[in-house]
Design a protein around this motif. Structure first.
Motif, PDB file in Angstrom:
ATOM      1  N   MET A   1       0.844  -1.188   0.000  1.00  0.00           N
ATOM      2  CA  MET A   1       0.000   0.000   0.000  1.00  0.00           C
ATOM      3  C   MET A   1       0.886   1.248   0.000  1.00  0.00           C
ATOM      4  SD  MET A   1      -1.339   0.507   3.936  1.00  0.00           S
ATOM      5  CE  MET A   1      -0.189   0.829   5.279  1.00  0.00           C
ATOM      6  N   LYS A   2       0.313   2.380  -0.392  1.00  0.00           N
ATOM      7  CA  LYS A   2       1.023   3.650  -0.375  1.00  0.00           C
ATOM      8  C   LYS A   2       0.836   4.340   0.980  1.00  0.00           C
ATOM      9  CE  LYS A   2       2.204   3.639  -4.807  1.00  0.00           C
ATOM     10  NZ  LYS A   2       3.618   3.552  -5.245  1.00  0.00           N
ATOM     11  N   VAL A   3       1.918   4.911   1.473  1.00  0.00           N
ATOM     12  CA  VAL A   3       1.864   5.754   2.660  1.00  0.00           C
ATOM     13  C   VAL A   3       2.711   6.992   2.402  1.00  0.00           C
ATOM     14  CG1 VAL A   3       1.608   3.786   4.232  1.00  0.00           C
ATOM     15  CG2 VAL A   3       3.879   4.735   3.807  1.00  0.00           C
ATOM     16  N   VAL A   4       2.457   8.030   3.169  1.00  0.00           N
ATOM     17  CA  VAL A   4       3.355   9.185   3.205  1.00  0.00           C
ATOM     18  C   VAL A   4       3.940   9.232   4.603  1.00  0.00           C
ATOM     19  CG1 VAL A   4       3.524  11.694   3.110  1.00  0.00           C
ATOM     20  CG2 VAL A   4       2.124  10.475   1.435  1.00  0.00           C
ATOM     21  N   LEU A   5       5.259   9.231   4.678  1.00  0.00           N
ATOM     22  CA  LEU A   5       5.928   9.201   5.974  1.00  0.00           C
ATOM     23  C   LEU A   5       7.110  10.164   5.965  1.00  0.00           C
ATOM     24  CD1 LEU A   5       8.645   7.465   5.208  1.00  0.00           C
ATOM     25  CD2 LEU A   5       7.149   5.510   5.549  1.00  0.00           C
ATOM     26  N   HIS A   6       7.663  10.372   7.153  1.00  0.00           N
ATOM     27  CA  HIS A   6       8.933  11.102   7.231  1.00  0.00           C
ATOM     28  C   HIS A   6       9.870  10.345   8.161  1.00  0.00           C
ATOM     29  CE1 HIS A   6       7.844  13.263  11.099  1.00  0.00           C
ATOM     30  NE2 HIS A   6       6.632  13.132  10.609  1.00  0.00           N
ATOM     31  N   ARG A   7      11.113  10.237   7.718  1.00  0.00           N
ATOM     32  CA  ARG A   7      12.137   9.483   8.456  1.00  0.00           C
ATOM     33  C   ARG A   7      13.006  10.373   9.323  1.00  0.00           C
ATOM     34  NH1 ARG A   7      11.586   6.740   3.467  1.00  0.00           N
ATOM     35  NH2 ARG A   7      11.180   4.493   3.760  1.00  0.00           N
ATOM     36  N   THR A   8      12.810  11.672   9.203  1.00  0.00           N
ATOM     37  CA  THR A   8      13.530  12.638  10.013  1.00  0.00           C
ATOM     38  C   THR A   8      12.659  13.875  10.160  1.00  0.00           C
ATOM     39  OG1 THR A   8      15.608  13.875  10.228  1.00  0.00           O
ATOM     40  CG2 THR A   8      14.651  13.735   8.019  1.00  0.00           C
ATOM     41  N   HIS A   9      13.025  14.761  11.057  1.00  0.00           N
ATOM     42  CA  HIS A   9      12.301  16.018  11.202  1.00  0.00           C
ATOM     43  C   HIS A   9      12.832  17.030  10.193  1.00  0.00           C
ATOM     44  CE1 HIS A   9      10.352  14.589  14.814  1.00  0.00           C
ATOM     45  NE2 HIS A   9      11.514  14.367  15.403  1.00  0.00           N
TER      46      HIS A   9
ATOM     47  N   GLY B   1      11.653  20.177   6.979  1.00  0.00           N
ATOM     48  CA  GLY B   1      10.693  20.898   6.153  1.00  0.00           C
ATOM     49  C   GLY B   1       9.797  19.957   5.382  1.00  0.00           C
ATOM     50  N   LEU B   2       9.044  20.531   4.459  1.00  0.00           N
ATOM     51  CA  LEU B   2       8.107  19.753   3.666  1.00  0.00           C
ATOM     52  C   LEU B   2       8.788  18.666   2.851  1.00  0.00           C
ATOM     53  CD1 LEU B   2       5.950  22.756   2.461  1.00  0.00           C
ATOM     54  CD2 LEU B   2       5.151  20.920   3.956  1.00  0.00           C
ATOM     55  N   ASP B   3      10.057  18.878   2.554  1.00  0.00           N
ATOM     56  CA  ASP B   3      10.769  17.930   1.702  1.00  0.00           C
ATOM     57  C   ASP B   3      11.037  16.594   2.389  1.00  0.00           C
ATOM     58  OD1 ASP B   3      12.524  19.534   3.350  1.00  0.00           O
ATOM     59  OD2 ASP B   3      14.212  18.587   2.340  1.00  0.00           O
ATOM     60  N   VAL B   4      10.842  16.504   3.715  1.00  0.00           N
ATOM     61  CA  VAL B   4      11.092  15.223   4.389  1.00  0.00           C
ATOM     62  C   VAL B   4       9.925  14.257   4.210  1.00  0.00           C
ATOM     63  CG1 VAL B   4      12.583  16.342   6.092  1.00  0.00           C
ATOM     64  CG2 VAL B   4      10.175  15.900   6.664  1.00  0.00           C
ATOM     65  N   LEU B   5       8.789  14.741   3.733  1.00  0.00           N
ATOM     66  CA  LEU B   5       7.645  13.867   3.498  1.00  0.00           C
ATOM     67  C   LEU B   5       7.876  13.055   2.228  1.00  0.00           C
ATOM     68  CD1 LEU B   5       4.727  16.351   4.315  1.00  0.00           C
ATOM     69  CD2 LEU B   5       5.521  14.438   5.725  1.00  0.00           C
ATOM     70  N   GLN B   6       7.754  11.747   2.347  1.00  0.00           N
ATOM     71  CA  GLN B   6       8.048  10.848   1.234  1.00  0.00           C
ATOM     72  C   GLN B   6       6.903   9.862   1.028  1.00  0.00           C
ATOM     73  OE1 GLN B   6      11.631   8.878   2.433  1.00  0.00           O
ATOM     74  NE2 GLN B   6      12.923  10.690   2.169  1.00  0.00           N
ATOM     75  N   VAL B   7       6.604   9.569  -0.230  1.00  0.00           N
ATOM     76  CA  VAL B   7       5.672   8.502  -0.557  1.00  0.00           C
ATOM     77  C   VAL B   7       6.430   7.187  -0.565  1.00  0.00           C
ATOM     78  CG1 VAL B   7       4.056   7.593  -2.264  1.00  0.00           C
ATOM     79  CG2 VAL B   7       4.292  10.070  -1.963  1.00  0.00           C
ATOM     80  N   ALA B   8       5.892   6.175   0.111  1.00  0.00           N
ATOM     81  CA  ALA B   8       6.584   4.884   0.204  1.00  0.00           C
ATOM     82  C   ALA B   8       5.578   3.754   0.007  1.00  0.00           C
ATOM     83  CB  ALA B   8       7.265   4.750   1.558  1.00  0.00           C
ATOM     84  N   ASP B   9       6.101   2.603  -0.397  1.00  0.00           N
ATOM     85  CA  ASP B   9       5.307   1.375  -0.494  1.00  0.00           C
ATOM     86  C   ASP B   9       5.637   0.499   0.703  1.00  0.00           C
ATOM     87  OD1 ASP B   9       3.813   1.396  -3.099  1.00  0.00           O
ATOM     88  OD2 ASP B   9       5.841   1.747  -3.871  1.00  0.00           O
ATOM     89  N   VAL B  10       4.620   0.086   1.439  1.00  0.00           N
ATOM     90  CA  VAL B  10       4.797  -0.776   2.597  1.00  0.00           C
ATOM     91  C   VAL B  10       3.723  -1.855   2.553  1.00  0.00           C
ATOM     92  CG1 VAL B  10       5.746   1.124   3.984  1.00  0.00           C
ATOM     93  CG2 VAL B  10       3.301   0.595   4.108  1.00  0.00           C
ATOM     94  N   PRO B  11       3.942  -2.967   3.247  1.00  0.00           N
ATOM     95  CA  PRO B  11       2.916  -4.020   3.270  1.00  0.00           C
ATOM     96  C   PRO B  11       1.639  -3.540   3.954  1.00  0.00           C
ATOM     97  CG  PRO B  11       5.048  -4.852   4.008  1.00  0.00           C
ATOM     98  CD  PRO B  11       5.171  -3.372   3.947  1.00  0.00           C
ATOM     99  N   VAL B  12       0.511  -4.044   3.510  1.00  0.00           N
ATOM    100  CA  VAL B  12      -0.749  -3.759   4.191  1.00  0.00           C
ATOM    101  C   VAL B  12      -0.717  -4.420   5.568  1.00  0.00           C
ATOM    102  CG1 VAL B  12      -3.253  -4.082   4.157  1.00  0.00           C
ATOM    103  CG2 VAL B  12      -2.021  -3.607   2.026  1.00  0.00           C
TER     104      VAL B  12
END
Length: 350
Positions: free
Chosen positions: A1-9, A11-22
Motif C-alpha cells: 500500500m502507499k503511505v506518506v511518511l517522514h524518516r527525520t524532522h 521541512g516539507l521535503d522530508v515527506l516521502q511517498v513509500a510502499d509498505v505491506p498492508v
C-alpha cells in the motif's frame, strides 16, 4: 500500500511517498480502508520536530482524523470497551484517535483521558496518511448512511477538542459572552458553532478581512481583524465594558494577553494549544485581583467522544472543507496549512 511518511524532522521535503505491506489486524483490532484523512496542526509540528507526543518514533505516518470502511476484523482478544460500531467488513466508520491502555487506574475509573500511557493514532502510532490503517476495534464508530465519509473524517479532533474545552472544561453557561481566537481554524470552526448552540454570544478574531465573512457565516456575533483592530476594545464595547465570561485560546503566546485583558472579573480562560510557542507571560497582580481562572483543557475521555459524535450527527453543525489533496500531495496539503490561508479543514484522499 502507499503511505506518506517522514524518516527525520524538517521541512516539507522530508515527506516521502513509500510502499509498505498492508498491515494485519491483531486481537481486538480492525483494518480500515481509508476514504479520507483530515489534517491537523500536530501533523506539521511533529514533522518539524521535536516530537510533542511521548512514544513518537521515526519513521512516522501522520494523520489523526480517519474515516473509511472496515476491510478486515482481527481475532477476538480480551475485549476493549467503548466501540459502538458493527464490526463487519464494509462497515462505514470514523476513528477516535485516542487509544488508552484500558489497564491503568485512570482507565479503570472511567477517566481514560488521564491514561499515562495513552497512544494517539497519527501522533505516536501510524496514522491516516495511508491507504489502510490498523486501529483498535473500540476506536471505530459508525457513520450514518447519509453522511459522506469525507465529511466524517474532518470531525474527530477539532470537534472533540472544542467540545471538551468549551463544555467539560469551560462549563459554558447560557447567555455568556465568549471570545474565540482564530475563527478560520478547524477547532474554532467547531467552537463558534458549539458556543452559539449553547446560547452564547460570540466574539471571534480573524487574521484577514477575507476570513471575516466565513466567521459570520458560522454564527459569530462580532468579528475582529486582529492584525488591524483592537480585540480587547471590541470585546469591551460589545459587553458594555464588562468583558468576556469565557475565552478559548489554542494559539498560545501570540493571543494570551489579549485573552487575559478581554476577560470580565472572575472570567475563565481555557487554553489548549501552543501553535505560537510554549511560554506566555502575564501580570499576576491583574489576574488575581480580578479573580481570573486559567484552565488547561486536558485530554478527553472515551465516553465523551461517543457523546460528541451523537450530538454532531443529530445537529445542523457543519465542518467546512477548505481543500482536498491526493495522498501523494501531502506536502502540498501541509504547505496549505502552514500558509494560514485555509478556512476550514484540509483533507487527504488516498
Amino acid at each position: 500500500m502507499k503511505v506518506v511518511l517522514h524518516r527525520t524532522h524538517g521541512g516539507l521535503d522530508v515527506l516521502q511517498v513509500a510502499d509498505v505491506p498492508v498491515p494485519k489486524p491483531g486481537p481486538d483490532e480492525v483494518l480500515v480502508r481509508i476514504a479520507a484523512c483530515g489534517l491537523n496542526h500536530l501533523d506539521v509540528l511533529q514533522r518539524r520536530g521535536p516530537a510533542l507526543i511521548p512514544g513518537f518514533t521515526l519513521p512516522h505516518v501522520s494523520g489523526m482524523d480517519i474515516a473509511g470502511t472496515i476491510e478486515a476484523v482481527g481475532p477476538p482478544g480480551e475485549g476493549r470497551a467503548g466501540s459502538s460500531a458493527a464490526l463487519t467488513e464494509g462497515a462505514r466508520v470514523v476513528v477516535n484517535p485516542a487509544v488508552p491502555c484500558d489497564r491503568c487506574e485512570s482507565c479503570a475509573a472511567g477517566a481514560d483521558g488521564g491514561c499515562p500511557s495513552a497512544g494517539v493514532i497519527g501522533a505516536n502510532r501510524d496514522g491516516g496518511y495511508a491507504e489502510y490503517v490498523v486501529v483498535p476495534a473500540a476506536n471505530v464508530h459508525p457513520v450514518p448512511d447519509e453522511v459522506d465519509l469525507v465529511d466524517a473524517a474532518v470531525v474527530p479532533t477539532i470537534w472533540m477538542t472544542a467540545w471538551h474545552a468549551l463544555i467539560e472544561t469551560g462549563k459554558l453557561r447560557l447567555g455568556e459572552t465568549v471570545l474565540i481566537h482564530a475563527a478560520g481554524s478547524g477547532v474554532s470552526t467547531a467552537l463558534i458553532q458549539l458556543a452559539k448552540a449553547g446560547g452564547a454570544r460570540v466574539v471571534t478574531t480573524v487574521g484577514s478581512d477575507a476570513k471575516a465573512e466565513y466567521a459570520r457565516g458560522l454564527g459569530a456575533d462580532v468579528v475582529v481583524n486582529s492584525t488591524t483592530g483592537d480585540v480587547v476594545a471590541a470585546v469591551r464595547e460589545f459587553t458594555d465594558g464588562r468583558g468576556a465570561d469565557l475565552v478559548l485560546d489554542h494559539v498560545g503566546p501570540a493571543t494570551w494577553n489579549t485573552g487575559v485583558y478581554s476577560l470580565a472579573p472572575r472570567g475563565r480562560l481555557v487554553f489548549f494549544g501552543n501553535t505560537t510557542g510554549n511560554r506566555a507571560e502575564f501580570d499576576l497582580v491583574y489576574a488575581y485581583h480580578f479573580g481570573l481562572q486559567l484552565l488547561g483543557s486536558d485530554p478527553y475521555d472515551r465516553r465523551e467522544f461517543a457523546t460528541m459524535l451523537d450530538a454532531y450527527w443529530a445537529s445542523p453543525f457543519r465542518t467546512p472543507i477548505d481543500s482536498e489533496f491526493p495522498l501523494a500531495e501531502a506536502a502540498a496539503a501541509q504547505e496549505r496549512m502552514e500558509s494560514r490561508q485555509a478556512t476550514g479543514k484540509i483533507v487527504l484522499r488516498p
